[in-house]
Design a protein around this motif. Sequence first.
Motif, PDB file in Angstrom:
ATOM      1  N   GLN A 143       0.831  -1.212   0.000  1.00 46.67           N
ATOM      2  CA  GLN A 143       0.000   0.000   0.000  1.00 46.67           C
ATOM      3  C   GLN A 143       0.864   1.259   0.000  1.00 46.67           C
ATOM      4  N   GLU A 144       1.921   1.272   0.796  1.00 47.62           N
ATOM      5  CA  GLU A 144       2.811   2.426   0.842  1.00 47.62           C
ATOM      6  C   GLU A 144       3.943   2.201  -0.153  1.00 47.62           C
ATOM      7  N   ALA A 145       3.777   2.747  -1.358  1.00 43.94           N
ATOM      8  CA  ALA A 145       4.737   2.522  -2.427  1.00 43.94           C
ATOM      9  C   ALA A 145       6.047   3.235  -2.118  1.00 43.94           C
ATOM     10  N   TYR A 146       7.150   2.566  -2.423  1.00 41.93           N
ATOM     11  CA  TYR A 146       8.470   3.153  -2.164  1.00 41.93           C
ATOM     12  C   TYR A 146       9.010   3.767  -3.451  1.00 41.93           C
ATOM     13  N   ILE A 147       9.282   5.043  -3.396  1.00 42.50           N
ATOM     14  CA  ILE A 147       9.909   5.767  -4.504  1.00 42.50           C
ATOM     15  C   ILE A 147      11.153   6.450  -3.951  1.00 42.50           C
ATOM     16  N   PHE A 148      12.256   6.334  -4.659  1.00 40.69           N
ATOM     17  CA  PHE A 148      13.501   6.936  -4.182  1.00 40.69           C
ATOM     18  C   PHE A 148      13.849   8.159  -5.018  1.00 40.69           C
ATOM     19  N   THR A 149      14.750   8.964  -4.488  1.00 38.30           N
ATOM     20  CA  THR A 149      15.194  10.157  -5.197  1.00 38.30           C
ATOM     21  C   THR A 149      15.999   9.746  -6.427  1.00 38.30           C
ATOM     22  N   GLY A 150      15.580  10.202  -7.563  1.00 37.03           N
ATOM     23  CA  GLY A 150      16.208   9.858  -8.834  1.00 37.03           C
ATOM     24  C   GLY A 150      15.317  10.320  -9.967  1.00 37.03           C
ATOM     25  N   THR A 151      15.471   9.727 -11.135  1.00 38.45           N
ATOM     26  CA  THR A 151      14.602  10.062 -12.258  1.00 38.45           C
ATOM     27  C   THR A 151      13.426   9.106 -12.307  1.00 38.45           C
ATOM     28  N   VAL A 152      12.436   9.474 -13.119  1.00 42.31           N
ATOM     29  CA  VAL A 152      11.298   8.565 -13.324  1.00 42.31           C
ATOM     30  C   VAL A 152      11.797   7.245 -13.894  1.00 42.31           C
ATOM     31  N   ARG A 153      12.698   7.303 -14.860  1.00 45.01           N
ATOM     32  CA  ARG A 153      13.202   6.083 -15.484  1.00 45.01           C
ATOM     33  C   ARG A 153      13.927   5.194 -14.470  1.00 45.01           C
ATOM     34  N   GLU A 154      14.744   5.793 -13.613  1.00 40.14           N
ATOM     35  CA  GLU A 154      15.476   4.993 -12.622  1.00 40.14           C
ATOM     36  C   GLU A 154      14.525   4.306 -11.655  1.00 40.14           C
ATOM     37  N   ASN A 155      13.450   4.958 -11.280  1.00 36.75           N
ATOM     38  CA  ASN A 155      12.469   4.332 -10.397  1.00 36.75           C
ATOM     39  C   ASN A 155      11.724   3.199 -11.086  1.00 36.75           C
ATOM     40  N   VAL A 156      11.328   3.422 -12.333  1.00 40.01           N
ATOM     41  CA  VAL A 156      10.510   2.426 -13.034  1.00 40.01           C
ATOM     42  C   VAL A 156      11.346   1.216 -13.443  1.00 40.01           C
TER      43      VAL A 156
ATOM     44  N   ALA B  16       0.521   1.810 -19.855  1.00 32.55           N
ATOM     45  CA  ALA B  16      -0.402   0.724 -19.516  1.00 32.55           C
ATOM     46  C   ALA B  16      -1.091   0.955 -18.176  1.00 32.55           C
ATOM     47  N   VAL B  17      -0.342   1.438 -17.171  1.00 34.49           N
ATOM     48  CA  VAL B  17      -0.921   1.609 -15.836  1.00 34.49           C
ATOM     49  C   VAL B  17      -1.470   3.016 -15.625  1.00 34.49           C
ATOM     50  N   GLY B  18      -1.365   3.861 -16.641  1.00 36.27           N
ATOM     51  CA  GLY B  18      -1.914   5.201 -16.519  1.00 36.27           C
ATOM     52  C   GLY B  18      -0.979   6.198 -15.884  1.00 36.27           C
ATOM     53  N   ALA B  19       0.329   5.938 -15.912  1.00 37.69           N
ATOM     54  CA  ALA B  19       1.296   6.861 -15.327  1.00 37.69           C
ATOM     55  C   ALA B  19       1.940   7.760 -16.362  1.00 37.69           C
ATOM     56  N   ASP B  20       1.488   7.676 -17.619  1.00 35.98           N
ATOM     57  CA  ASP B  20       2.122   8.464 -18.669  1.00 35.98           C
ATOM     58  C   ASP B  20       1.836   9.951 -18.516  1.00 35.98           C
ATOM     59  N   ARG B  21       0.598  10.284 -18.107  1.00 38.21           N
ATOM     60  CA  ARG B  21       0.282  11.708 -17.929  1.00 38.21           C
ATOM     61  C   ARG B  21       1.069  12.306 -16.751  1.00 38.21           C
ATOM     62  N   LEU B  22       1.230  11.533 -15.683  1.00 36.13           N
ATOM     63  CA  LEU B  22       2.051  11.991 -14.568  1.00 36.13           C
ATOM     64  C   LEU B  22       3.490  12.208 -15.028  1.00 36.13           C
TER      65      LEU B  22
ATOM     66  N   PRO C 267      10.561  12.081  -3.723  1.00 35.83           N
ATOM     67  CA  PRO C 267       9.409  11.398  -3.124  1.00 35.83           C
ATOM     68  C   PRO C 267       8.534  12.296  -2.275  1.00 35.83           C
ATOM     69  N   ASP C 268       9.147  13.247  -1.554  1.00 34.65           N
ATOM     70  CA  ASP C 268       8.345  14.084  -0.669  1.00 34.65           C
ATOM     71  C   ASP C 268       7.489  15.089  -1.438  1.00 34.65           C
ATOM     72  N   ARG C 269       7.727  15.233  -2.738  1.00 30.60           N
ATOM     73  CA  ARG C 269       6.915  16.151  -3.542  1.00 30.60           C
ATOM     74  C   ARG C 269       5.840  15.422  -4.343  1.00 30.60           C
ATOM     75  N   LEU C 270       5.753  14.124  -4.192  1.00 29.40           N
ATOM     76  CA  LEU C 270       4.726  13.336  -4.855  1.00 29.40           C
ATOM     77  C   LEU C 270       3.629  12.980  -3.863  1.00 29.40           C
ATOM     78  N   SER C 271       2.397  12.943  -4.340  1.00 21.15           N
ATOM     79  CA  SER C 271       1.306  12.474  -3.484  1.00 21.15           C
ATOM     80  C   SER C 271       1.380  10.963  -3.362  1.00 21.15           C
ATOM     81  N   ALA C 272       0.605  10.410  -2.431  1.00 20.29           N
ATOM     82  CA  ALA C 272       0.594   8.954  -2.256  1.00 20.29           C
ATOM     83  C   ALA C 272       0.132   8.262  -3.523  1.00 20.29           C
ATOM     84  N   GLY C 273      -0.870   8.835  -4.216  1.00 17.17           N
ATOM     85  CA  GLY C 273      -1.345   8.236  -5.459  1.00 17.17           C
ATOM     86  C   GLY C 273      -0.306   8.286  -6.560  1.00 17.17           C
TER      87      GLY C 273
END
Length: 591
Positions: free
Chosen positions: A410-423, A441-447, A460-466
């Motif tokens: 439920q609590e997704a982990y995202i680290f400091t880096g680029t979108v590509r490095e996280n994905v 596919a998952v609807g993250a393209d607009r984000l 990570p601290d500038r992103l919402s939980a969603g």
Amino acid sequence: MRRELRLCVSSLSRRPLAALAAWSVPEALPTALSGLAVARALDDGFLAGRPGTGLAWLATLMLAAGIGAVGARQVYRHLGDLVEPFRDRLVRLVVRGALSRRTAGGTEDGAVARVTHQVEIVRDSYAGLIVVIRTFLVTTLAAIMGVLVLAPVIVALILPLFLLGVAAFAGTLGLAASRQRAYLAADERLATVSGMVLAGVRDLGSLGGEAHGAALVDTPVREQAAAERALARVAAVRTVAYALGGWLPLVALLAAAPTLVAHGLTAGTVVGGLTYVLRGLQPALGTLVQGVGGSGLRLVITLGRILDGAAPASAAPAVSPPPAGHDIVLRGVTFAYGPHAEPVLRGLDLRVPPGDHLAVVGPSGVGKSTLASLVCGLLDPDSGEITLGGVPVRRASRRDLSRARVLIPQEAYIFTGTVRENVTYLRPDAEPADVAAALRAVGADRLTARLGGPDAPVSPDRLSAGERQLLALARAYLAAAPVTVLDEATCHLDPAAERQAEEAFAARGGTLVVIAHRTSSALRARRVLVLDGRSAVLGTHEEVVRASALYRDLLTPSGARWRAGRSDPAGLFGPPDRLDQRPPAGLRRDA
């Protein structure tokens, strides 16, 4: 103990150590001059009727004290150059050993306590021990040299008694070491048990197991308290050693003063000798007793436990061959958070064939997340067996498990880096086209577009939980593991975005297990598993509707309590950014 001492000595850098020794010389100057200055101030000054001379000697002592203060300041400035590299070395050892054991299939229950608590104990104790040994040697040598210059006969009187106190203190170290080991063992047991209970606090609360959880923690708490009291009693014994070496020389010198004066020593010389005892030997012994008896023992014992726990696995335990397929089978699985706790899952039988789409539903605290952790091999059942592709999960290698399944909590982990490095974290060699396809596919393209593209930096601290959940879903989708487990991984998305993500995983193929927080997830699934804390009902939506009153209740408006505060129960509309703006139930009254 030799292993620990070798590590401590090998961690001493020559340059900071040389600077420390050099600045210890001016720090020792006040001790070396103290008795001599007092003796000359009395004999040549005040007792001889020349107060100016006496004041001049005392002024000299004050000047030496100022020089000593400058030396002490420089000593502490260089202390960090010795201590911090040693701490970093310990952290690397602990992490490397923990990773080695986990990779080999072992467990590391005490690793957290070693990193968060014991490494800091060793760091502080190491710094304290350096200061203590340096202070003891410098002060003792300065005092003895001063007495030799003043009156060698006083050395013969006080030094044997001082060494007697040192020897008596050394005799208590064995007992103190055993008590320190008992304390650290109790500390690790408390950390392990309390961590286990806190991890299952939600399930314990829902099943009325608060008393069982408290009882589990009560015993290690009492053991730790008893071990700490025993350690305090040893500290009281050390007071005797201090009295022998610190106060007996003073008493002996006072008792022998008439005889010494009768044989030619002046009153100033006797007072100077007393000054060396009070300002030199006595504080030096007190520093040794308190420092080595405290920091030294903590250092050796704690460092020993760290090195034992950080040692890499000598031989990997036997593991089963790689899974032959990806069907998941649970046979009689029972799990409880502690030997006296009420089971969260009891005798559960379940088969999830390859390519299945299973939704797990039920009220909060009935064991849905526990089931996800068991299936993924993060927890071991108390009884029963869980297999993946015919291989018991608990005996499968970590490499095979990481290839076969991916879990998104439920609590997704995202680290400091680029979108590509996280994905691409689980698939570093992914092509840019595959990354773009996963985001779409998952609807993250607009984000991603709003952030500035795949190479845009992410904080990570500038992103919402969603938003964090969208990137974590894209990461799991790109990993393309045969088994995907979503443990309320879409709870911060609106219903439309949740549907797109779940349908993307289902359409990609492979097995999909969804720990659902909306009834819409259950309606999309091929099969539904309903947990109520005591039993389980499995089947298609229609079959479960007929067999489970709980499931029928969850589908009715009154069942909104299951999902109240989480999302729009109707599931018809959502905010334009596809992220659910309603707070979780626990934050409803949070301003």
